[in-house]
Design a protein around this motif. Structure first.
Motif, PDB file in Angstrom:
ATOM      1  N   ALA A  34       4.566  -4.479  -9.567  1.00  0.00           N
ATOM      2  CA  ALA A  34       3.264  -5.040  -9.215  1.00  0.00           C
ATOM      3  C   ALA A  34       2.918  -4.736  -7.760  1.00  0.00           C
ATOM      4  O   ALA A  34       1.775  -4.377  -7.444  1.00  0.00           O
ATOM      5  CB  ALA A  34       3.262  -6.541  -9.463  1.00  0.00           C
ATOM      6  N   ILE A  41      -0.270  -2.576  -6.557  1.00  0.00           N
ATOM      7  CA  ILE A  41      -1.232  -3.139  -5.601  1.00  0.00           C
ATOM      8  C   ILE A  41      -1.350  -2.224  -4.386  1.00  0.00           C
ATOM      9  O   ILE A  41      -2.461  -1.963  -3.896  1.00  0.00           O
ATOM     10  CB  ILE A  41      -0.822  -4.572  -5.206  1.00  0.00           C
ATOM     11  N   ALA A  92      -3.382   0.792  -5.352  1.00  0.00           N
ATOM     12  CA  ALA A  92      -4.791   0.434  -5.498  1.00  0.00           C
ATOM     13  C   ALA A  92      -5.458   0.255  -4.144  1.00  0.00           C
ATOM     14  O   ALA A  92      -6.591   0.711  -3.931  1.00  0.00           O
ATOM     15  CB  ALA A  92      -4.919  -0.847  -6.331  1.00  0.00           C
ATOM     16  N   ILE A  93      -4.759  -0.382  -3.207  1.00  0.00           N
ATOM     17  CA  ILE A  93      -5.332  -0.584  -1.872  1.00  0.00           C
ATOM     18  C   ILE A  93      -5.523   0.759  -1.167  1.00  0.00           C
ATOM     19  O   ILE A  93      -6.566   1.008  -0.560  1.00  0.00           O
ATOM     20  CB  ILE A  93      -4.447  -1.533  -1.046  1.00  0.00           C
TER      21      ILE A  93
END
Length: 199
Positions: free
Chosen positions: A168, A172, A175-176
């Motif tokens: 996860a 994340i 994605a950032i």
């Protein structure tokens, strides 16, 4: 000829409408709710490290009521309905007694607290599956199998939660970084157009 026959047979089949889908989901709702309640009980037991004695007893009684209610319309005659009530009552009383044997303090000392929740879910799954077999109900038997399959899935998930957290965090982070890269592109284009206009 075969295309015409196939078209005529398709014309006789009723189309699947949203109301029929809602009706099917409404019929499956008790089984889905029972499965979700069982998994939620195990998750809470694993987090709180306390067995939910009353919760498991309530869930066993609720599944027993679901068994009787779903088979009630199919049962013919007064004797058949009385037999349905008594057999299910005896079946679920036996499951409840077995669950309470697992919660006796002498037995409790042999099991860690999270394992108690998994053992109670296993007993509930076995009772549900056997009730489905005795009632010849595919939905109830499948509910028992799904509860039983949840036991190793929950223990596997608990052991691999660290890897899920790392995954996860990785997602994340990706994605950032992707979002920041997309955010910079319009700024770079706007500065290029400003430089071209100035020139």
């Amino acid at each position: 000829m075969s295309e015409i026959d196939a078209h005529q047979s398709n014309a006789h089949e009723p189309p699947v409408t949203p109301s029929t889908m809602a009706h099917v989901l409404w019929q499956q709702l008790p089984y889905i709710v029972a499965l979700l309640l069982a998994i939620a009980g195990v998750a809470y037991t694993n987090v709180s490290h306390q067995p939910l004695v009353g919760y498991w007893e309530f869930l066993a009684l609720a599944i027993g009521v679901v068994c009787v209610v779903t088979k009630w319309p199919e049962t013919e005659g007064r004797e058949g309905k009385i037999r349905l009530i008594w057999t299910q009552a005896l079946h679920w009383i036996a499951v409840l007694v077995t669950m309470n044997i697992m919660l006796v303090s002498g037995v409790q000392q042999l099991l860690p607290m999270p394992a108690t929740g998994l053992v109670l879910l296993t007993l509930l799954a076995l009772g549900t599956f056997l009730a489905g077999v005795s009632l010849l109900s595919l939905q109830i038997a499948f509910l028992g199998l799904a509860m039983g399959a949840a036991v190793p899935a929950i223990s596997w998930l608990k052991q691999s939660i660290f890897f899920f957290l790392l995954g996860a965090v990785l997602l994340i982070g990706l994605a950032i970084s992707f979002w920041l890269r997309q955010d910079r592109r319009p700024r770079a284009r706007s500065t290029e157009t400003k430089h071209q206009e100035e020139a």
